[in-house]
Design an enzyme around this catalytic site. Sequence first.
Site, PDB file in Angstrom:
ATOM      1  N   THR A   1       0.817  -1.221   0.000  1.00 35.88           N
ATOM      2  CA  THR A   1       0.000   0.000   0.000  1.00 35.88           C
ATOM      3  C   THR A   1       0.840   1.254   0.000  1.00 35.88           C
ATOM      4  O   THR A   1       0.444   2.278  -0.548  1.00 35.88           O
ATOM      5  CB  THR A   1      -0.922  -0.017   1.232  1.00 35.88           C
ATOM      6  OG1 THR A   1      -1.775  -1.133   1.115  1.00 35.88           O
ATOM      7  CG2 THR A   1      -1.736   1.242   1.371  1.00 35.88           C
TER       8      THR A   1
ATOM      9  N   TYR B   1      -7.973   1.101  -3.897  1.00 29.05           N
ATOM     10  CA  TYR B   1      -6.686   1.463  -4.506  1.00 29.05           C
ATOM     11  C   TYR B   1      -6.005   0.194  -5.010  1.00 29.05           C
ATOM     12  O   TYR B   1      -6.403  -0.920  -4.670  1.00 29.05           O
ATOM     13  CB  TYR B   1      -5.774   2.147  -3.482  1.00 29.05           C
ATOM     14  CG  TYR B   1      -5.337   1.234  -2.357  1.00 29.05           C
ATOM     15  CD1 TYR B   1      -6.132   1.074  -1.220  1.00 29.05           C
ATOM     16  CD2 TYR B   1      -4.154   0.497  -2.448  1.00 29.05           C
ATOM     17  CE1 TYR B   1      -5.753   0.213  -0.209  1.00 29.05           C
ATOM     18  CE2 TYR B   1      -3.766  -0.363  -1.429  1.00 29.05           C
ATOM     19  CZ  TYR B   1      -4.573  -0.505  -0.306  1.00 29.05           C
ATOM     20  OH  TYR B   1      -4.192  -1.351   0.697  1.00 29.05           O
TER      21      TYR B   1
ATOM     22  N   THR C   1       1.489  -4.472   4.344  1.00 33.76           N
ATOM     23  CA  THR C   1       1.316  -4.728   5.781  1.00 33.76           C
ATOM     24  C   THR C   1       0.666  -6.083   6.050  1.00 33.76           C
ATOM     25  O   THR C   1       0.773  -6.608   7.140  1.00 33.76           O
ATOM     26  CB  THR C   1       0.434  -3.646   6.422  1.00 33.76           C
ATOM     27  OG1 THR C   1      -0.832  -3.632   5.739  1.00 33.76           O
ATOM     28  CG2 THR C   1       1.089  -2.279   6.330  1.00 33.76           C
ATOM     29  N   ASP C   2      -0.034  -6.663   5.041  1.00 35.31           N
ATOM     30  CA  ASP C   2      -0.773  -7.906   5.307  1.00 35.31           C
ATOM     31  C   ASP C   2       0.134  -9.028   5.820  1.00 35.31           C
ATOM     32  O   ASP C   2      -0.253  -9.755   6.720  1.00 35.31           O
ATOM     33  CB  ASP C   2      -1.494  -8.378   4.034  1.00 35.31           C
ATOM     34  CG  ASP C   2      -2.698  -7.502   3.721  1.00 35.31           C
ATOM     35  OD1 ASP C   2      -3.359  -7.761   2.701  1.00 35.31           O
ATOM     36  OD2 ASP C   2      -2.933  -6.547   4.484  1.00 35.31           O
TER      37      ASP C   2
ATOM     38  N   LYS D   1      -0.211  -7.606  12.852  1.00 39.82           N
ATOM     39  CA  LYS D   1      -1.212  -6.668  12.334  1.00 39.82           C
ATOM     40  C   LYS D   1      -2.518  -6.968  13.058  1.00 39.82           C
ATOM     41  O   LYS D   1      -2.992  -8.105  13.062  1.00 39.82           O
ATOM     42  CB  LYS D   1      -1.364  -6.844  10.821  1.00 39.82           C
ATOM     43  CG  LYS D   1      -2.297  -5.803  10.170  1.00 39.82           C
ATOM     44  CD  LYS D   1      -2.275  -5.888   8.655  1.00 39.82           C
ATOM     45  CE  LYS D   1      -3.183  -4.804   8.038  1.00 39.82           C
ATOM     46  NZ  LYS D   1      -3.127  -4.816   6.553  1.00 39.82           N
TER      47      LYS D   1
ATOM     48  N   GLU E   1      -4.035 -28.842  28.502  1.00 45.88           N
ATOM     49  CA  GLU E   1      -5.141 -29.815  28.373  1.00 45.88           C
ATOM     50  C   GLU E   1      -4.739 -30.953  27.435  1.00 45.88           C
ATOM     51  O   GLU E   1      -5.420 -31.953  27.314  1.00 45.88           O
ATOM     52  CB  GLU E   1      -6.395 -29.119  27.823  1.00 45.88           C
ATOM     53  CG  GLU E   1      -7.060 -28.180  28.824  1.00 45.88           C
ATOM     54  CD  GLU E   1      -8.348 -27.593  28.268  1.00 45.88           C
ATOM     55  OE1 GLU E   1      -8.461 -26.356  28.271  1.00 45.88           O
ATOM     56  OE2 GLU E   1      -9.206 -28.373  27.798  1.00 45.88           O
TER      57      GLU E   1
HETATM   58  N1  DGL Z   1      -2.592  -5.803  -0.187  1.00 47.19           N
HETATM   59  C1  DGL Z   1      -2.062  -5.416   1.099  1.00 47.19           C
HETATM   60  C2  DGL Z   1      -0.576  -5.718   1.158  1.00 47.19           C
HETATM   61  O1  DGL Z   1       0.104  -5.543   0.150  1.00 47.19           O
HETATM   62  C3  DGL Z   1      -2.264  -3.973   1.356  1.00 47.19           C
HETATM   63  C4  DGL Z   1      -2.018  -3.645   2.761  1.00 47.19           C
HETATM   64  C5  DGL Z   1      -0.886  -2.690   2.934  1.00 47.19           C
HETATM   65  O2  DGL Z   1       0.169  -2.768   2.268  1.00 47.19           O
HETATM   66  O3  DGL Z   1      -1.046  -1.884   3.842  1.00 47.19           O
HETATM   67  O4  DGL Z   1      -0.101  -6.111   2.229  1.00 47.19           O
END
Ligand code: DGL
Length: 353
Positions: free
Chosen positions: A37, A50, A116-117, A189, A310
Amino acid sequence: MKRIHTFMAVCLLLVCLAPAGSAYGLPRIRILATGGTIAGVGASSTGSAYKPGQLGVDQLLAAVPEIKEVAEVTGEQVFTIASQDMTVADWLQLARRVNELLARDDVDGIVLTHGTDTMEETAYFLNLTVKSDKPVVLTGAMRPATSLSADGPLNLFDAVVTAGAEESAGRGVLVVLNGTVSGARDVMKTHTLDVETFRSPNTGALGYVSDAKVHYRMDGEKLHTAHSVFDVTGLTELPRVGIVYGYAGAEPALVEALVQKGYAGIVHAGVGNGNIAADVFPALIQARNKGVQIVRSSRIPSGPSTLNAEVDDEANRFIAALDLSPQKARILLMLALTQTNDWKEIQRLFEEY
Ligand code: DGL
């Protein structure tokens, strides 16, 4: 004439004594761009639609001219992908390139721009495979570059500040977004949209960045980077490990499918303290008896999956993930399987990494 010689000698001495860095004493930071992103472009500055990975590393750097005041940066476009598409082969390529660069005297640190994913996964993989104490910092953005109040530019600036700070050396791979410095092992995340999405539920952040300075408040405990036993040099793939999610009424089909596909390990993201539904248990035992390594983790974002709670892990020869998330337990198991297939030895590695 004598005065000129003295002046030149003093200049030479100052340059020699300057801290690691360019002729001007600035740290030399290599930016490796992978997409995400932070490089995203949206149709509107206020909407959430986007396309990630549209801008190149030079465009990202051009948007933050202030970076030149804190470091001497050079950019490299390694990938142009959304990070949900990151693969083990991509991780191995990144580890190779990072290790190559950090072995050079003219590189003081590295910043990776990344989606970020799966940033937490790439960060942890590099935390276990980078063979240097020099800073490696991942950063990204929750809003595309074209967004009103895009968070990418300041995140990139803060990441370069962090990578260029001498106090960042030896702390393992770091994740810097939203002014927070997190350790690769414990960060995750936690929100699909918030700019404050990266948190470390079990440990808290390591520190923060403000006014172009990084402030550390704590250090991680586990082994990493230069002190890691894992070495991926020459590897083109890793043993396959899959994750099976636990829930009320779960059935054994997914475990059976991974065994059938020849997976070397299964991480079970269980309920509570890594608990397993009665219908799934026999399939995991069967997999174990076929030599598949089984890690018990939890779908709960904080707290450990403890040994012999457990579930009698010793009797079943299961591995407890302790406080690693399922996605990070998978990474550690993949790397552990390049070293050993002994479940006791693997459990020890989970205690240490
Ligand atoms: N498609 C997600 C990624 O590339 C977008 C999230 C991001 O980069 O913040 O991880």
